[in-house]
Design an enzyme around this catalytic site. Structure first.
Site, PDB file in Angstrom:
ATOM      1  N   GLY A  45      69.434  52.054  34.368  1.00  0.00           N
ATOM      2  CA  GLY A  45      68.394  53.031  34.026  1.00  0.00           C
ATOM      3  C   GLY A  45      67.366  53.203  35.133  1.00  0.00           C
ATOM      4  N   ARG A  66      75.946  53.361  35.353  1.00  0.00           N
ATOM      5  CA  ARG A  66      76.068  52.102  34.608  1.00  0.00           C
ATOM      6  C   ARG A  66      77.460  51.467  34.711  1.00  0.00           C
ATOM      7  NH1 ARG A  66      71.690  50.693  31.863  1.00  0.00           N
ATOM      8  NH2 ARG A  66      70.246  52.261  31.102  1.00  0.00           N
ATOM      9  N   ASP A  79      69.270  42.741  34.735  1.00  0.00           N
ATOM     10  CA  ASP A  79      69.962  41.454  34.616  1.00  0.00           C
ATOM     11  C   ASP A  79      71.480  41.599  34.730  1.00  0.00           C
ATOM     12  OD1 ASP A  79      69.823  42.805  32.209  1.00  0.00           O
ATOM     13  OD2 ASP A  79      69.689  41.019  30.971  1.00  0.00           O
ATOM     14  N   ASP A  80      72.042  42.608  34.070  1.00  0.00           N
ATOM     15  CA  ASP A  80      73.498  42.794  34.141  1.00  0.00           C
ATOM     16  C   ASP A  80      73.944  43.146  35.557  1.00  0.00           C
ATOM     17  OD1 ASP A  80      74.286  42.198  31.542  1.00  0.00           O
ATOM     18  OD2 ASP A  80      73.830  44.210  30.814  1.00  0.00           O
ATOM     19  N   LYS A 115      65.025  45.213  39.066  1.00  0.00           N
ATOM     20  CA  LYS A 115      64.592  46.504  38.513  1.00  0.00           C
ATOM     21  C   LYS A 115      64.757  46.531  37.014  1.00  0.00           C
ATOM     22  CE  LYS A 115      67.170  48.917  36.845  1.00  0.00           C
ATOM     23  NZ  LYS A 115      68.208  49.670  36.143  1.00  0.00           N
ATOM     24  N   THR A 116      63.887  47.094  36.280  1.00  0.00           N
ATOM     25  CA  THR A 116      64.034  47.569  34.898  1.00  0.00           C
ATOM     26  C   THR A 116      62.656  47.757  34.286  1.00  0.00           C
ATOM     27  OG1 THR A 116      64.855  47.256  32.665  1.00  0.00           O
ATOM     28  CG2 THR A 116      64.461  45.227  33.831  1.00  0.00           C
ATOM     29  N   ILE A 117      62.478  48.921  33.672  1.00  0.00           N
ATOM     30  CA  ILE A 117      61.191  49.163  32.992  1.00  0.00           C
ATOM     31  C   ILE A 117      61.027  48.176  31.848  1.00  0.00           C
ATOM     32  CG2 ILE A 117      61.058  51.631  33.561  1.00  0.00           C
ATOM     33  CD1 ILE A 117      61.899  52.071  30.508  1.00  0.00           C
ATOM     34  N   ASP A 118      62.149  47.637  31.344  1.00  0.00           N
ATOM     35  CA  ASP A 118      62.101  46.774  30.149  1.00  0.00           C
ATOM     36  C   ASP A 118      61.302  45.483  30.376  1.00  0.00           C
ATOM     37  OD1 ASP A 118      63.775  48.730  29.272  1.00  0.00           O
ATOM     38  OD2 ASP A 118      65.543  47.465  29.051  1.00  0.00           O
ATOM     39  N   LYS A 150      44.363  62.890  10.265  1.00  0.00           N
ATOM     40  CA  LYS A 150      45.321  63.228   9.202  1.00  0.00           C
ATOM     41  C   LYS A 150      46.750  62.738   9.421  1.00  0.00           C
ATOM     42  CE  LYS A 150      46.002  67.948  10.873  1.00  0.00           C
ATOM     43  NZ  LYS A 150      45.980  69.352  10.588  1.00  0.00           N
ATOM     44  N   MET A 187      60.742  52.403  24.486  1.00  0.00           N
ATOM     45  CA  MET A 187      61.927  51.811  25.118  1.00  0.00           C
ATOM     46  C   MET A 187      61.731  50.330  25.418  1.00  0.00           C
ATOM     47  SD  MET A 187      63.962  54.069  27.868  1.00  0.00           S
ATOM     48  CE  MET A 187      65.096  55.333  27.319  1.00  0.00           C
ATOM     49  N   GLU A 240      62.023  49.421  20.758  1.00  0.00           N
ATOM     50  CA  GLU A 240      63.328  50.083  20.639  1.00  0.00           C
ATOM     51  C   GLU A 240      64.400  49.186  20.002  1.00  0.00           C
ATOM     52  OE1 GLU A 240      65.371  52.702  23.927  1.00  0.00           O
ATOM     53  OE2 GLU A 240      65.616  50.596  24.424  1.00  0.00           O
ATOM     54  N   TYR A 280      62.249  57.971  28.167  1.00  0.00           N
ATOM     55  CA  TYR A 280      62.633  58.722  29.362  1.00  0.00           C
ATOM     56  C   TYR A 280      61.397  59.312  30.056  1.00  0.00           C
ATOM     57  CZ  TYR A 280      67.159  57.994  27.290  1.00  0.00           C
ATOM     58  OH  TYR A 280      68.260  57.384  26.762  1.00  0.00           O
ATOM     59  N   ARG A 309      60.296  56.738  32.863  1.00  0.00           N
ATOM     60  CA  ARG A 309      61.196  56.044  33.796  1.00  0.00           C
ATOM     61  C   ARG A 309      61.195  56.632  35.205  1.00  0.00           C
ATOM     62  NH1 ARG A 309      66.872  54.678  31.117  1.00  0.00           N
ATOM     63  NH2 ARG A 309      67.254  56.832  31.711  1.00  0.00           N
TER      64      ARG A 309
HETATM   65  P1  FBP Z   1      68.042  49.180  32.553  1.00  0.00           P
HETATM   66  O1  FBP Z   1      68.113  47.903  31.785  1.00  0.00           O
HETATM   67  O2  FBP Z   1      69.315  49.565  33.176  1.00  0.00           O
HETATM   68  O3  FBP Z   1      66.914  49.174  33.528  1.00  0.00           O
HETATM   69  O4  FBP Z   1      67.717  50.365  31.532  1.00  0.00           O
HETATM   70  C1  FBP Z   1      66.692  50.241  30.620  1.00  0.00           C
HETATM   71  C2  FBP Z   1      66.635  51.391  29.643  1.00  0.00           C
HETATM   72  O5  FBP Z   1      65.684  52.335  30.045  1.00  0.00           O
HETATM   73  C3  FBP Z   1      66.336  50.859  28.247  1.00  0.00           C
HETATM   74  O6  FBP Z   1      64.962  50.741  28.033  1.00  0.00           O
HETATM   75  C4  FBP Z   1      67.042  51.855  27.372  1.00  0.00           C
HETATM   76  O7  FBP Z   1      67.504  51.265  26.188  1.00  0.00           O
HETATM   77  C5  FBP Z   1      68.233  52.267  28.195  1.00  0.00           C
HETATM   78  O8  FBP Z   1      67.882  52.061  29.523  1.00  0.00           O
HETATM   79  C6  FBP Z   1      68.630  53.709  27.995  1.00  0.00           C
HETATM   80  O9  FBP Z   1      69.806  53.935  28.674  1.00  0.00           O
HETATM   81  P2  FBP Z   1      70.346  55.350  29.142  1.00  0.00           P
HETATM   82  O10 FBP Z   1      69.540  55.748  30.326  1.00  0.00           O
HETATM   83  O11 FBP Z   1      71.751  55.066  29.539  1.00  0.00           O
HETATM   84  O12 FBP Z   1      70.170  56.303  28.021  1.00  0.00           O
END
Ligand code: FBP
Length: 553
Positions: free
Chosen positions: A81, A145, A175-176, A202-205, A242, A250, A311, A425, A428
């Site tokens: 991602g 991916r 990580d993967d 890398k990863t926003i997570d 209201k 995410m 998420e 999204y 990101r």
């Molecule tokens: P990465 O672990 O590859 O950095 O991706 C994180 C992420 O943005 C998650 O937060 C989300 O669940 C997933 O990618 C969404 O994947 P896709 O871009 O394939 O819809």
């Protein structure tokens, strides 16, 4: 090319580097520590990584480096991602290479790891790199991916690096992807290839972190972007009074993003998946918690609020976790049979025979649209695509039912009107914050120093991140040091350990200390948009997660 005023201004931004990387490259020496061990399952991991296991930690210091000026050819991959700052990793790597030797060359593999397998390389030059400096996105070469996993894919990757005579491949991923980087490093060594493999976190997570990797890049910008939006919604609902806004954020498995956004915006409720799992809460109990806040606020005349939902929540609620794992197993066991069933009704009938009765009952009670989302295609790693399950809508539906019942019992007298959102999204590909711009550039530059030092199977590491950038510590961590064995697709596989929210950690404890007040009293904070130009306390402040984790250390 037409560009925005901000893009033009950001081209001129000079990312800050740790002091040790500001010296001429021939004065950056690499200090190696003692051999390392994997975090767990050492013997098994050692057997899998016979040639690359147990390398020492590397730290960059001032000192003579005679090897750094050799001409190098390097390939780079953006994997998984998008995360803000990826372009700066590539820019830092490129600038390092060119400082080392102007004849060195950088190739980008298009579309992620498949670009390496299929040799889709593009030569990166000054003009191309300059177009992407300090900008968000991964569009310079694209991402993907695909997982390098079959013997044929490993062999094809080796073929590519041989054809291009690459000295090294840099994999920018989570990580993967970095687990893959470790496997590729080992494979190249085993095949007698001198091509080195270096990873970048890398990863926003925010779930690729440990003692040596304080945060993954992109987390800072993504959280600040979502927090701006949550703050805006908070102010909107505090004005009109209201709506209850249910916002899914995410983060896949870990709740780091939700927790950081909660610390930045002070919503009424923020669910933390890791806590829900630890307490073994059922979906009904989670709904009860949300309703308790809605009822108490209604008593004060506040029929509005903000709820943050991570998420991955559904995978942490015991009964839902069981359901998902049974669906995953059933699909994995009879993949082609399942692929042949197209209608939802037929799929449901198929599952009535393939999963336990209790799980099937849960699946049946879900609203059909949500049940359909549980059955959608798995990602290449066999995971359910949680970003596509509309948990926020599921929760609103259940909360409405519960509030209706409470109204009948005269416990609730308020008015409930909910709106749902999913922020993922949107963040990101934001322009990287100064923190991410600096951090990423430093990671890329460090990757170059690791390559020049002849190291392989390392993750670029920049630490001490709550200090000003010139005090950051740069180096590399052996990938095998971060590994353990986990059950994947029915067998134990070496993987980089995912960092989930720690319930005894600083960020969660800080949240826990105040959340009961937020649940009742409107306490919203409005962080506003990321600032790129201005005083450091406004522009360079790292995440609250990073600060609170450092306090503990
Ligand atoms: P990465 O672990 O590859 O950095 O991706 C994180 C992420 O943005 C998650 O937060 C989300 O669940 C997933 O990618 C969404 O994947 P896709 O871009 O394939 O819809």
């Amino acid at each position: 090319m037409v560009i925005s005023a901000l893009q033009k201004a950001r081209y001129g931004y000079k990312p800050k580097l740790p002091a040790c990387l500001c010296s001429p490259v021939c004065d950056i020496a690499v200090e190696l520590g003692a051999p390392t061990e994997a975090v767990a399952d050492q013997e098994e991991i050692r057997k899998i990584f016979k040639l690359s296991y147990g390398k020492p930690l590397a730290t960059f210091v001032n000192g003579k480096n005679e090897k750094i000026n050799r001409e190098l050819k390097v390939g780079v991959i953006l994997s998984g991602g998008q995360a803000p700052g990826g372009h700066n990793v590539i820019a830092g790597l490129y600038d390092g290479l060119k400082k080392g030797n102007p004849n060195s060359a950088l190739y980008g593999f298009r579309g992620g790891p498949s670009g390496l397998i299929e040799n889709k390389a593009v030569h990166l030059d000054d003009a191309l790199i300059d177009e992407y400096r300090n900008t968000g996105g991964f569009d310079i070469i694209g991402s993907g991916r695909t997982k390098v996993e079959t013997p044929e894919q490993f062999a094809a990757s080796l073929e590519t690096v041989k054809k291009l005579s690459l000295d090294a491949v840099v994999i920018i991923g989570g990580d993967d992807s970095n687990t893959n980087a470790a496997l590729l490093a080992e494979y190249f060594l085993d095949q007698g290839s001198a091509t080195q493999v270096i990873g970048c976190p890398k990863t926003i997570d925010g779930d690729l972190k440990n003692e040596y990797i304080e945060t993954s890049f992109g987390f800072d910008t993504a959280c600040k972007t979502y927090s701006e939006l949550i703050g805006n919604l908070g102010r909107d609902t505090n004005s009109a009074k209201k709506y209850w806004h249910f916002i899914k954020l995410m983060g896949r498995a870990a709740s780091h993003i939700a927790l950081e956004c909660a610390l930045q915006t002070q919503p009424n409720i923020c669910l933390i998946s890791e806590e829900i799992e630890a307490k073994g809460l059922s979906l009904d109990q989670v709904i009860d918690q949300i309703c308790a806040s809605i009822v108490r606020r209604a008593e004060n005349g506040d029929n509005f609020g903000i709820v943050l939902i991570p998420e991955g929540l559904v995978e942490f609620i015991p009964e839902m976790k069981k359901l998902i794992s049974e669906i995953n197993d059933a699909i994995a066991r009879r993949e082609s049979e399942f692929a042949g069933i197209s209608s939802f009704i037929d799929q449901m009938y198929w599952f009535s025979h393939c999963i336990s009765e209790s799980s099937y009952q849960i699946l049946q009670t879900l609203p059909p649209d949500i049940a359909r989302e549980f059955l959608m295609d798995r990602d290449p790693h066999g995971n359910v695509q949680v970003s596509r399950i509309e948990t926020e809508k599921l929760l609103v539906g259940m909360v409405e039912k519960k509030l209706y019942a409470l109204k009948q019992e005269k416990i609730y007298r308020g008015k409930f009107s909910a709106l749902t959102h999913f922020f993922g999204y949107e963040g990101r590909c934001a322009f990287p914050s100064n923190f991410d711009a600096d951090y990423c550039y430093s990671l890329g530059y460090s990757a170059f120093v690791l390559i020049a030092a002849g190291l392989t199977g390392y993750l670029s590491s920049v630490r001490n991140l709550t200090a000003p950038a010139n005090e950051w510590i740069a180096g590399g961590v052996p990938l095998t040091m971060m590994m353990n064995l986990e059950q994947r697709h029915g067998s134990k596989k070496p993987v980089i350990k995912k960092a989930l929210v720690e319930l005894d950690g600083g960020p969660f404890r800080a949240f826990d200390a105040v959340r009961d007040t937020w649940a009742v009293k409107t306490s919203f904070l409005f962080p506003g948009a990321i600032q790129y130009f201005g005083p450091p306390e406004v522009c360079d402040e790292p995440t609250k997660t990073l600060r609170l984790e450092h306090l503990r250390g």
